[in-house]
Design an enzyme around this catalytic site. Structure first.
Site, PDB file in Angstrom:
ATOM      1  N   PHE A  64     -54.985  13.133  10.569  1.00  0.00           N
ATOM      2  CA  PHE A  64     -55.528  12.305  11.923  1.00  0.00           C
ATOM      3  C   PHE A  64     -55.206  10.807  11.449  1.00  0.00           C
ATOM      4  CE2 PHE A  64     -58.806  15.356  13.582  1.00  0.00           C
ATOM      5  CZ  PHE A  64     -57.799  16.307  14.119  1.00  0.00           C
ATOM      6  N   HIS A 237     -48.641  26.243   5.590  1.00  0.00           N
ATOM      7  CA  HIS A 237     -47.423  26.203   6.546  1.00  0.00           C
ATOM      8  C   HIS A 237     -46.045  27.050   5.805  1.00  0.00           C
ATOM      9  CE1 HIS A 237     -46.445  22.675   4.238  1.00  0.00           C
ATOM     10  NE2 HIS A 237     -46.923  22.027   4.968  1.00  0.00           N
ATOM     11  N   ASP A 311     -51.154  21.909  11.562  1.00  0.00           N
ATOM     12  CA  ASP A 311     -50.418  20.916  10.965  1.00  0.00           C
ATOM     13  C   ASP A 311     -50.073  19.720  11.733  1.00  0.00           C
ATOM     14  OD1 ASP A 311     -49.463  19.212   8.771  1.00  0.00           O
ATOM     15  OD2 ASP A 311     -47.145  20.440   8.917  1.00  0.00           O
TER      16      ASP A 311
END
Length: 447
Positions: A64, A237, A311
């Site tokens: 973020f 991921h 992600d």
């Protein structure tokens, strides 16, 4: 925060869909029954109109950008986009500026979120080659875990000292999450492409530079180290078919010491899409082939892969328009992750029960998050209503991430989030964000 009654919902929870009502008092679910009457005049009644009611999505990997990179995104803007997408809790990564590699910096991030987050939050502690002492101070009760970059990415937090890695794996009491790409392999591949193309490397080279081999070398080493030390390892991921043999579906999630995550973009795009989208689908690890994508779907459905995440990693439009070598990796995803998965549900590729399992139940189990991720009496009222027959088009005007773009721009989704509740507060309804920043710090039920 008062009383809320959600009526006429198709409730999706723990592999079952049933019609019923949910009554919320304060921040908790207090009743789930077929037909509940309003308790008093001050009760907000929300008619789900026969739409699905899901537990709020828990995204175990976001960036973020606050502090230090807030021109790309910040906790307020990105958590706003998250709740609009049905994500009620997020776990944010340490490669902000400064990197969250001391307990003091880590706690400063929690302070920022306590004032500004629409969603519930946790922040990963970052590991470096020389901060073991700080890493070992991490509190397993109120911090999601420790993040290690085994391949360089945004933030330059590469950990490549073998003795340090073994020390962290052997001594850390919390979950260890890893970004796995082998640095030496990437550098060697990059030099080959520089020799051929100079500075004009095409975006299509990204999955060849950050190759299958780079991923597998790193992830296999991380898994071997976890087995050697007994560490609780979570591989972020996963992007290749080759890595999938490292993970098992032979035991229940709660008993796994090594778990895996897949991201929306690796399930949606393939290397064919670089021709049209270029750097706008440039992520690390790279989006690979259609065969890799198909293998990821198979592993997701057979439970070798445990969790779906985003992600979410925003960069500005100007940055992503730079030549390949200068354009950063990552893109926004939180607002569109759930509807993208619902698109696959409508195509018959995955059940809605499985989506809930991988995006709500399993993140809660995997991180041992206290009283979230399920629609249960006594649990926090983090809830999402979705209408799977209300099409909309992704365009600049309705993108809420601060960066203002999406790799899904121009796409029509058949489903939309109509309501999002965080801790019993209605924070998003029918396209409108309510300025209710009531996200709470996630707590973890770890012995």
């Amino acid at each position: 925060m008062g009383k809320v009654l959600i009526k006429n919902a198709k409730i999706v929870n723990e592999g079952v869909i049933f019609e019923g009502d949910v009554f919320i008092d304060g921040e908790y679910i207090v009743e789930i029954e077929e037909n509940i009457s309003p308790k008093s005049g001050d009760c907000l009644v929300v008619d789900a109109e026969g739409n699905f009611l899901l537990p709020g999505i828990i995204d175990d990997q976001v960036h973020f950008r606050e502090p230090g990179l807030t021109y790309k995104g910040d906790i307020e803007s990105e958590s706003r986009a998250a709740v609009a997408g049905g994500i009620t809790s997020f776990i944010e990564q340490p490669n902000t500026v400064p990197n969250a590699v001391t307990q003091e910096i880590l706690e400063e991030k929690y302070g920022l979120a306590s004032d500004n987050s629409f969603a519930n939050y946790s922040f990963m502690m970052g590991a470096t080659n020389d901060n073991l002492e700080e890493v070992l101070k991490t509190n397993p009760r109120n911090v999601a875990g420790v993040k290690i970059f085994l391949g360089s990415s945004t933030g330059n937090m590469l950990v490549d000292n073998q003795a340090t890695l073994e020390n962290i794996f052997a001594n850390t009491k919390t979950l260890i999450a890893v970004h796995c790409e082998d640095e030496a392999t990437i550098k060697a591949n990059l030099e080959k492409f520089k020799e051929e193309y100079g500075d004009n490397i095409p975006a299509e080279a990204h999955p060849l530079i950050r190759s299958t081999e780079a991923c597998y070398i790193s992830s296999s080493q991380a898994v071997a180290l976890a087995k050697k030390t007994g560490a609780r390892l979570h591989v972020f991921h996963v992007s290749t078919a080759k890595e999938l043999d490292l993970f098992t579906n032979k035991i229940p999630l709660e008993q796994k010491k090594i778990t895996a995550e897949v991201c929306i973009h690796h399930l949606w795009f393939s290397d064919e899409d670089y021709k049209t989208k270029g750097n706008f689908i440039k992520w690390n690890p790279a989006i690979k082939t259609a065969a890799d994508r198909d293998a990821l779907w198979t592993a997701l459905l057979d439970d070798r892969i445990d969790v779906i995440a985003t992600d979410h990693a925003p960069h500005t439009l100007e940055e992503k328009k730079l030549p390949y070598l200068n354009a950063p990796s990552g893109g926004p995803m939180v607002q569109h992750a759930l509807v993208a998965m619902l698109e696959n549900y409508l195509r018959g590729k995955i059940s809605i029960e499985k989506i809930v399992e991988k995006m709500a139940h399993n993140p809660a189990k995997l991180f041992q998050i206290e009283k979230r991720g399920f629609i249960k009496v006594g649990y926090h009222a983090d809830l999402v209503i979705v209408n799977t027959a209300k099409p909309w088009n992704v365009k600049k005007e309705n993108i809420l991430a601060k960066c203002g773009w999406s790799p899904f721009e121009g796409l029509n989704f058949k489903s939309r989030v109509t309501h999002t509740f965080v801790n019993g507060n209605l924070v998003y309804a029918n396209g409108k964000i309510k300025d209710v920043r009531k996200g709470q710090r996630l707590l973890f039920d770890r012995k």
